[in-house]
Design an enzyme around this catalytic site. Structure first.
Site, mmCIF file in Angstrom:
data_model
loop_
_atom_site.group_PDB
_atom_site.id
_atom_site.type_symbol
_atom_site.label_atom_id
_atom_site.label_comp_id
_atom_site.label_asym_id
_atom_site.label_seq_id
_atom_site.Cartn_x
_atom_site.Cartn_y
_atom_site.Cartn_z
ATOM 1 N N ALA A 198 -26.285 6.686 38.192
ATOM 2 C CA ALA A 198 -26.242 5.314 38.520
ATOM 3 C C ALA A 198 -26.525 4.959 40.045
ATOM 4 O O ALA A 198 -26.598 5.871 40.746
ATOM 5 C CB ALA A 198 -24.688 4.780 38.210
ATOM 6 N N GLY A 226 -25.035 9.216 35.609
ATOM 7 C CA GLY A 226 -25.559 8.186 34.535
ATOM 8 C C GLY A 226 -26.794 8.560 33.961
ATOM 9 O O GLY A 226 -27.007 8.332 32.736
ATOM 10 N N GLU A 262 -25.661 11.028 31.466
ATOM 11 C CA GLU A 262 -25.004 10.407 30.312
ATOM 12 C C GLU A 262 -25.868 9.462 29.223
ATOM 13 O O GLU A 262 -25.539 9.380 28.080
ATOM 14 C CB GLU A 262 -23.927 9.155 31.099
ATOM 15 C CG GLU A 262 -22.831 10.237 31.673
ATOM 16 C CD GLU A 262 -21.751 9.220 32.637
ATOM 17 O OE1 GLU A 262 -22.414 8.391 33.466
ATOM 18 O OE2 GLU A 262 -20.740 9.262 32.389
ATOM 19 N N GLU A 264 -20.049 13.105 39.781
ATOM 20 C CA GLU A 264 -19.302 11.997 40.217
ATOM 21 C C GLU A 264 -18.199 12.312 41.141
ATOM 22 O O GLU A 264 -17.760 11.671 42.013
ATOM 23 C CB GLU A 264 -18.912 11.085 38.990
ATOM 24 C CG GLU A 264 -20.028 10.394 38.375
ATOM 25 C CD GLU A 264 -20.845 11.004 37.298
ATOM 26 O OE1 GLU A 264 -20.825 12.293 37.336
ATOM 27 O OE2 GLU A 264 -21.462 10.356 36.531
HETATM 28 N N1 COA Z 1 -28.245 6.109 43.336
HETATM 29 C C1 COA Z 1 -29.240 5.473 44.412
HETATM 30 N N2 COA Z 1 -30.170 5.857 44.857
HETATM 31 C C2 COA Z 1 -30.373 7.165 44.681
HETATM 32 C C3 COA Z 1 -29.781 7.915 43.623
HETATM 33 C C4 COA Z 1 -28.732 7.391 43.264
HETATM 34 N N3 COA Z 1 -27.971 7.902 42.216
HETATM 35 N N4 COA Z 1 -30.405 9.253 43.819
HETATM 36 C C5 COA Z 1 -31.271 9.334 44.362
HETATM 37 N N5 COA Z 1 -31.432 8.179 45.258
HETATM 38 C C6 COA Z 1 -32.581 7.616 46.322
HETATM 39 C C7 COA Z 1 -32.084 8.264 47.613
HETATM 40 O O1 COA Z 1 -31.081 7.569 48.401
HETATM 41 C C8 COA Z 1 -33.513 8.349 48.265
HETATM 42 O O2 COA Z 1 -33.711 6.914 48.558
HETATM 43 P P1 COA Z 1 -34.192 6.531 50.271
HETATM 44 O O3 COA Z 1 -35.666 7.432 50.291
HETATM 45 O O4 COA Z 1 -34.710 5.052 50.058
HETATM 46 O O5 COA Z 1 -33.375 7.228 50.984
HETATM 47 C C9 COA Z 1 -34.474 8.602 46.830
HETATM 48 O O6 COA Z 1 -33.737 8.323 45.827
HETATM 49 C C10 COA Z 1 -34.832 10.157 47.157
HETATM 50 O O7 COA Z 1 -33.765 10.772 46.846
HETATM 51 P P2 COA Z 1 -33.476 11.938 47.687
HETATM 52 O O8 COA Z 1 -31.966 12.168 47.864
HETATM 53 O O9 COA Z 1 -34.067 11.855 49.182
HETATM 54 O O10 COA Z 1 -33.904 13.046 46.962
HETATM 55 P P3 COA Z 1 -33.699 14.827 47.425
HETATM 56 O O11 COA Z 1 -34.935 15.683 46.569
HETATM 57 O O12 COA Z 1 -33.380 15.173 48.487
HETATM 58 O O13 COA Z 1 -32.461 15.047 46.267
HETATM 59 C C11 COA Z 1 -31.043 14.476 44.535
HETATM 60 C C12 COA Z 1 -32.306 14.843 44.898
HETATM 61 C C13 COA Z 1 -30.983 14.350 43.123
HETATM 62 C C14 COA Z 1 -30.220 16.047 44.639
HETATM 63 C C15 COA Z 1 -30.181 13.595 45.328
HETATM 64 O O14 COA Z 1 -30.855 12.416 45.410
HETATM 65 C C16 COA Z 1 -28.794 13.075 44.804
HETATM 66 O O15 COA Z 1 -27.752 13.872 44.995
HETATM 67 N N6 COA Z 1 -28.712 11.991 44.234
HETATM 68 C C17 COA Z 1 -27.447 11.465 43.710
HETATM 69 C C18 COA Z 1 -27.004 12.072 42.401
HETATM 70 C C19 COA Z 1 -25.682 11.614 42.167
HETATM 71 O O16 COA Z 1 -24.738 11.738 42.610
HETATM 72 N N7 COA Z 1 -25.531 10.945 40.871
HETATM 73 C C20 COA Z 1 -24.614 10.192 40.263
HETATM 74 C C21 COA Z 1 -24.412 8.814 40.682
HETATM 75 S S1 COA Z 1 -22.712 8.309 39.955
#
Ligand code: COA
Length: 260
Positions: A66, A112, A115, A135
């Protein structure tokens, strides 16, 4: 219909819906959830669509969760509403569609994203896929059905560990857990999903609709799945597909189902 956050394309009986926010790793914001609902609803109502495939754009992510930026400031009431609305619009909705929905998990499927994949009828993954429910690392719990569907698919102990550790598993681990049915290369992912879809399309869409309802009944509180199966089984006997399927078998030819 035109969309800003997804792409919906139909070809040879398959509608492929691609979540298309690669710069945000296809994170599900409110607008994307609404568009997914609309595209899934349209595909489900389209008589030419026999199978729906859901995937993510880019090489990195199916859906990374999400959109955290949209709910970071929410209070208790808004948090509850977010989960309720999302489940109604997308997650419960996709699970209960009468058209088969395959998730083609092409990278990160987190929160999400996992999910959504779990709400689809089954999943195939590319070998770079990574799945988890992170989460609790954000101070929340999965709110789009993750605490219910993950234990259904992988068992309670594995689900508890994944939720508590907020860890990720790779595609092969997901395969071993039964979370995905097949793992292949990134290039072969959509062709594999399409190959499975073409096998599904040979069969009666009316019977498949009844089968989805009966299988789902097994996971609904207060619903007797065996009774639903009996009703759906009986209903098949009134369909043109049943007449065609049984007649074709007896005439030693391939069935040509009218889908009625
Ligand atoms: N919500 C909003 N933005 C998100 C996102 C999310 N769930 N997951 C990734 N993004 C965005 C990042 O903020 C980043 O945006 P920016 O370039 O404007 O800063 C972009 O997507 C790229 O992500 P980034 O974190 O730089 O990539 P990465 O390869 O370093 O890491 C992940 C990849 C998936 C490990 C990391 O993005 C992450 O942990 N995301 C969140 C996962 C999460 O907790 N999801 C559950 C949400 S309830």
């Amino acid at each position: 219909m035109s969309y800003n956050n997804i792409i919906s394309e139909s070809n040879n009986g398959i509608t492929t819906i691609t979540i298309n926010r690669p710069s945000k790793l296809n994170a599900l914001n409110k607008a994307t959830i609404q568009e997914l609902h609309d595209a899934l609803d349209a595909a489900n109502k389209d008589a030419n669509t026999k199978v729906i495939i859901v995937t993510g754009s880019g090489e990195k992510a199916f859906v990374a969760g999400a959109d955290i930026s949209e709910f970071a400031h929410f209070d208790v009431a808004n948090g509850g509403k977010l989960a309720a609305k999302g489940q109604e619009l997308l997650f419960d909705f996709v699970e209960n569609l009468s058209t088969p929905v395959i998730a083609a998990v092409n990278g990160f499927a987190l929160g999400g994203g996992l999910e959504l994949a779990m709400a689809c009828h089954f999943r195939v993954a590319s070998d770079n896929a990574r799945m988890g429910l992170p989460e609790t690392s954000l101070g929340v719990i999965p709110g789009y059905g993750g605490t219910q569907r993950l234990p259904q698919l992988v068992g309670k102990g594995r689900a508890m560990e994944l939720v508590m550790t907020a860890g990720m598993i790779d595609a092969n681990q997901a395969l071993a857990y039964g979370l995905v049915n097949h793992v292949t290369t990134q290039e072969e992912l959509l062709p594999l999903a399409e190959k499975i879809a073409s096998k599904i399309m040979r069969n009666s869409s009316v019977a498949i609709k009844g089968a989805i309802k009966a299988v789902n009944a097994n996971f609904k509180d207060g619903v007797d799945g065996f009774q639903v199966e009996i009703e759906e089984f009986g209903n098949c006997f009134g369909t043109e597909d049943f007449t065609e399927g049984t007649t074709a078998f007896l005439e030693k030819r391939k069935a040509d189902f009218p889908g009625k």
